[in-house]
Design a protein around this motif. Structure first.
Motif, PDB file in Angstrom:
ATOM      1  N   SER A  64       0.840  -1.211   0.000  1.00 36.62           N
ATOM      2  CA  SER A  64       0.000   0.000   0.000  1.00 36.62           C
ATOM      3  C   SER A  64       0.865   1.248   0.000  1.00 36.62           C
ATOM      4  O   SER A  64       0.510   2.261  -0.609  1.00 36.62           O
ATOM      5  N   LYS A  89      -3.968   8.503   3.442  1.00 41.59           N
ATOM      6  CA  LYS A  89      -4.628   7.195   3.603  1.00 41.59           C
ATOM      7  C   LYS A  89      -3.868   6.388   4.656  1.00 41.59           C
ATOM      8  O   LYS A  89      -2.624   6.426   4.707  1.00 41.59           O
ATOM      9  N   ASP A 178      -8.467   3.487  -3.118  1.00 45.45           N
ATOM     10  CA  ASP A 178      -9.672   3.378  -3.954  1.00 45.45           C
ATOM     11  C   ASP A 178     -10.788   2.616  -3.252  1.00 45.45           C
ATOM     12  O   ASP A 178     -11.971   2.907  -3.445  1.00 45.45           O
TER      13      ASP A 178
HETATM   14  C1  LIG Z   1     -13.654   1.118   8.452  1.00 42.70           C
HETATM   15  C2  LIG Z   1     -12.555   0.153   8.143  1.00 42.70           C
HETATM   16  N1  LIG Z   1     -12.855  -1.106   7.777  1.00 42.70           N
HETATM   17  C3  LIG Z   1     -11.862  -1.992   7.503  1.00 42.70           C
HETATM   18  C4  LIG Z   1     -10.561  -1.634   7.583  1.00 42.70           C
HETATM   19  C5  LIG Z   1      -9.487  -2.660   7.270  1.00 42.70           C
HETATM   20  N2  LIG Z   1      -8.805  -2.279   6.010  1.00 42.70           N
HETATM   21  C6  LIG Z   1      -7.670  -1.670   6.047  1.00 42.70           C
HETATM   22  S1  LIG Z   1      -7.110  -1.294   4.517  1.00 42.70           S
HETATM   23  C7  LIG Z   1      -8.401  -1.996   3.777  1.00 42.70           C
HETATM   24  C8  LIG Z   1      -8.501  -1.991   2.281  1.00 42.70           C
HETATM   25  C9  LIG Z   1      -7.967  -0.739   1.755  1.00 42.70           C
HETATM   26  O1  LIG Z   1      -7.952  -0.727   0.366  1.00 42.70           O
HETATM   27  P1  LIG Z   1      -7.626   0.627  -0.332  1.00 42.70           P
HETATM   28  O2  LIG Z   1      -8.390   1.730   0.315  1.00 42.70           O
HETATM   29  O3  LIG Z   1      -7.809   0.433  -1.788  1.00 42.70           O
HETATM   30  O4  LIG Z   1      -6.109   0.880   0.054  1.00 42.70           O
HETATM   31  P2  LIG Z   1      -4.785   0.401  -0.661  1.00 42.70           P
HETATM   32  O5  LIG Z   1      -5.162  -0.493  -1.795  1.00 42.70           O
HETATM   33  O6  LIG Z   1      -4.153   1.635  -1.118  1.00 42.70           O
HETATM   34  O7  LIG Z   1      -4.011  -0.316   0.393  1.00 42.70           O
HETATM   35  C10 LIG Z   1      -9.265  -2.511   4.728  1.00 42.70           C
HETATM   36  C11 LIG Z   1     -10.518  -3.227   4.391  1.00 42.70           C
HETATM   37  C12 LIG Z   1     -10.281  -0.300   7.982  1.00 42.70           C
HETATM   38  N3  LIG Z   1      -9.047   0.165   8.131  1.00 42.70           N
HETATM   39  N4  LIG Z   1     -11.282   0.568   8.233  1.00 42.70           N
END
Ligand SMILES: Cc1ncc(C[n+]2csc(CCOP(=O)(O)OP(=O)(O)O)c2C)c(N)n1
Ligand SMILES: [Mg+2]
Length: 789
Positions: A64, A89, A178
């Motif tokens: 990430s 993020k 995203d």
């Molecule tokens: C409200 C919430 N639900 C679940 C999570 C666990 N979680 C952390 S990152 C993530 C996915 C993030 O994907 P994205 O936003 O696309 O980030 P990237 O691909 O850049 O890592 C999840 C489900 C969280 N941090 N916050």
């Protein structure tokens, strides 16, 4: 990548781009490499090198982080100015800390202690990190939406000229994963932003098309783009980098572009992972026969070169990003950049769908270090392995617009709280705490105190029904534009004036409790962010706290300061019925750090709490307030509170009738149940002349005091007046556990009355009987305690 569509921009909003200075690009690229290294190394060190004591993985998201390195480099070291405010993020925290380290705002010890106690935090934290975080992040979707509310708050502060002269108008920026757009609260915020015509707002989407578990659906982002355009945003899609753009112009380039455009996300990601030979094989099989493609592939006969070309997305092309940021900076239109990226870019697991929690092995890390030209032992050196001179890099970092001011936070002086705080008089019909709250604000609105000028109220479509109407009539609704009240202009009689202007002090929101709490978070940070203290007061129905609970928790986590009036509460709202009855909210009030929960019965108590509260909201070690209020009118005691009694009310309770040394029973009540408790107490006195009656104004403050000092606390001293071995009946219109702990303070026997089932509609006598809160139930409980049954 099938959804890839470069959106036609509204011509009026088309952006002009100037070519960035090549020397600047060279330095930015060198820094981008360094930042990728430092963020990866920080995570590696925490997981593979720092000794571990508990067998738990440390974690830290190398993929990430790598995904957003170019975007954050271009933001912090090129586009951002000191007055801009940023939400990063959550999983790019290592990138953020690496950049701050290069800027001299984070120390190496904290980096070495990434995710350890006191070290650089897992997710950027306003309160726990030392390196000038503007908005905390962690719970996805909340940080990004907060920037939108911060943009409203910035306008509020600026249009009223509350900011200090040196405070420049900034841009609210979020760098967003995203998958954060799976969170509905983001769209709730966008609708609100559209209504308020937000500006100076950038959301930069790290569009790696991966979430935690997998590669995201191909068509999702078409819908998301439409949502942006429909809510007044400019969408800038940054898809291809300069290498690909150049290749598209060559023979075979059209076919290449079509092929990438139509390539499903999952295949594109898998090929990113597999590398050059796999790209070649797929392209030969699928478009090899099209004119020019064989020649094009032949020009990239080295697999590494072909891989570099095919992964040259704009989100990893500093030149494309810098151009886009420079162009968008020309106006204040809210802008969403959809930057195509590859999760894990530059690392061995780039594109792999399982890479979210992936961490490089020792061997991979060693190879990565060698590739960076960093000698063993030099891993933490700020400038090791860079192909530009240290003097040049240092000079560049010093003159970055973001670096021009530090610290970037303001510390405005507190706003004085007048001592003669209003205590509205109740008529013969009595007054509810909800009405009292409205009247206190109404009275403040009629005066000219500085305090009143700094209060900003907000409510998700329950302004009038929570009794803020009088305040709004006097102070008006805030909006950037003046709008008259149409009903008033048409001479339609209404108790409520609904005109907007920049001088208004109420921000009306649609029904979305998440938005309320994020608005309170943003307004509650106006002091540090914009240099002007605001005193935000938000209202909602008490049960709907649970609807926005994560956002409330998030506001408290950031140490935003606000006052929340939640009303009506409990089963006391009676005919409104079970769907609107709140049961667990007193426990939330006790359990939520940074929030002091109060539930007074009488208006003078409420006034004392609010007077103290506006100070507490501004105190260094202070916090926010949660007032749980009722719509039940109560007759008010004839009294004038002295300072000692006011202090007791703020501490959480006082004896209405102190028990005698011999009494073996007392009744303790919270809020709207005061009449039932008083009546039961009156009847108990007939048998137990010294019985006590305890008013509890804050179960939370009593509990917190007891945790801090079990013997010297206010509650220990209150209950010290009750004979050892005596019984205590507690009663609250909420979950009984909010008070049952009182039995542990001095070992008194206890019967805790409250509500632990879902409700029904009815009138107060029926409902209090149904849930065991009425005088009869209190008497029964007292009798059981006295009889020891
Ligand atoms: C409200 C919430 N639900 C679940 C999570 C666990 N979680 C952390 S990152 C993530 C996915 C993030 O994907 P994205 O936003 O696309 O980030 P990237 O691909 O850049 O890592 C999840 C489900 C969280 N941090 N916050
Ligand atoms: Mg993602």
């Amino acid at each position: 990548m099938a959804q890839a569509r470069i959106l036609p921009l509204n011509p009026a909003r088309r952006l002009a781009a100037n070519a960035p200075d090549p020397q600047r690009l060279k330095l930015l690229r060198a820094l981008e490499r360094k930042i990728l290294w430092l963020s990866s190394w920080m995570i590696h060190h925490a997981n593979q090198i720092r000794p571990r004591r508990d067998g738990l993985k440390v974690g830290g998201h190398q993929a990430s982080s790598a995904s957003s390195v170019t975007l954050l480099t271009a933001l912090y070291l090129h586009a951002l100015r000191a007055e801009d405010r940023v939400a990063v993020k959550p999983h790019a925290s290592p990138v953020f800390h690496a950049i701050q380290y290069l800027l001299g705002r984070q120390n190496v010890e904290n980096l070495k202690r990434f995710r350890a106690l006191g070290g650089a935090q897992s997710y950027p934290s306003r309160t726990k990190d030392v390196d000038d975080v503007d908005f905390s992040t962690g719970s996805v979707g909340l940080g990004v939406a907060t920037t939108l509310f911060a943009s409203i708050v910035q306008d509020y502060v600026q249009l009223k000229n509350l900011a200090p002269a040196e405070a420049k108008r900034g841009r609210m920026v979020a760098i967003v994963g995203d998958a954060e757009f799976d969170e509905g609260n983001v769209f709730e915020a966008m609708l609100e932003g559209w209504k308020h015509d937000v500006r100076d707002l950038w959301w930069v989407i790290d569009y790696n098309r991966q979430s935690l578990d997998s590669v995201v659906s191909d068509h999702l982002f078409q819908t998301i783009e439409r949502a942006f355009e429909g809510t007044g945003w400019r969408v800038v899609t940054l898809k291809y980098g300069k290498l690909l753009e150049e290749a598209f112009r060559q023979p075979g380039g059209g076919a290449l572009r079509r092929w990438i455009d139509e390539c499903p996300n999952a295949i594109y990601s898998a090929l990113c992972y597999k590398g050059g030979a796999a790209w070649r094989e797929h392209m030969r099989a699928e478009i090899g026969q099209e004119p020019g493609v064989a020649e094009l592939l032949a020009r990239y006969n080295d697999d590494d070169a072909l891989h570099r070309l095919m992964t040259n997305l704009a989100g990893h092309d500093i030149e494309s990003i810098v151009e886009a940021f420079d162009a968008a900076a020309a106006d204040d239109t809210p802008t969403c950049f959809i930057a195509y990226t590859i999760k894990g870019f530059g690392l061995p697991f780039a594109g792999h769908k399982d890479n979210h929690a992936g961490i490089m092995s020792e061997a991979q890390m060693a190879a990565f270090r060698d590739g960076m030209g960093i000698a063993p032992g030099q891993e933490w050196e700020r400038f090791a392995g860079m192909d530009v001179s240290v003097a040049e890099i240092e000079g560049f970092l010093k003159q970055a617009p973001f670096a021009r001011r530090f610290p970037r936070r303001y510390e405005p002086a507190p706003v004085p709280v007048p001592g003669d705080f209003p205590v509205p008089a109740a008529g013969s019909k009595g007054m509810s705490t909800q009405e009292g709250f409205g009247r206190i604000l109404y009275d403040l609105a009629g005066g000219s105190s500085e305090l009143a000028s700094r209060i900003i109220t907000t409510s998700p479509d329950v302004t009038v029904s929570t009794n803020l109407g009088g305040w709004v009539n006097r102070r008006g609704l805030f909006d950037r534009r003046d709008r008259s009240d149409v009903f008033k202009a048409e001479k339609v009689v209404s108790a409520q004036t609904w005109a907007t202007s920049p001088s208004g002090q109420h921000v009306e929101l649609g029904i979305a409790e998440n938005n309320l709490f994020l608005m309170l978070a943003a307004a509650g940070l106006a002091g540090p962010l914009f240099g002007a203290r605001l005193l935000p007061v938000g209202t909602l129905y008490d049960p709907f706290i649970e609807r926005g609970l994560d956002a409330l928790n998030y506001a408290c986590y950031q140490d935003a300061r606000f006052m929340l009036a939640a009303t009506p509460a409990g089963v006391t709202l009676a005919p409104e019925g079970g769907a609107h009855q709140s049961i667990a909210t007193p426990l939330i009030g006790i359990g939520q750090p940074g929030l002091s929960y109060f539930e007074p019965a009488h208006i003078d108590e409420l006034s004392a709490i609010m007077e103290w509260g506006f100070g507490h909201m501004q105190a260094e070690e202070g916090g926010s307030l949660y007032l749980r209020l009722s719509t039940r009118p109560l007759s008010q005691p004839e009294r004038k509170l002295d300072a000692k009694r006011k202090a007791e009310i703020v501490e959480g309770g006082y004896w209405v009738t102190r028990p005698s040394a011999q009494a073996d029973i007392a009744v303790a009540y919270v809020g709207a149940l005061a009449p039932e408790a008083a009546e039961a107490h009156r009847q108990i006195l007939e048998d137990v002349p010294g019985a006590g009656l305890l008013a509890i104004t804050s179960p939370d403050r009593l509990h917190a005091g007891w945790q801090g000092d079990p013997h010297g606390s206010h509650v220990a001293s209150l209950l010290g007046a009750l004979a050892p071995g005596a019984g205590l009946v507690t009663v609250i219109d909420g979950h009984p556990a909010a008070l049952s702990w009182l039995g542990a303070v001095r070992g008194h026997r206890i019967r805790a009355l409250g509500v632990d089932r879902f409700g029904q509609s009815g009138d107060i006598p029926d409902l209090y009987r149904e849930y065991g809160l009425d005088t009869h139930a209190i008497l029964n409980a007292a009798a059981a305690l006295c009889l020891g049954t």
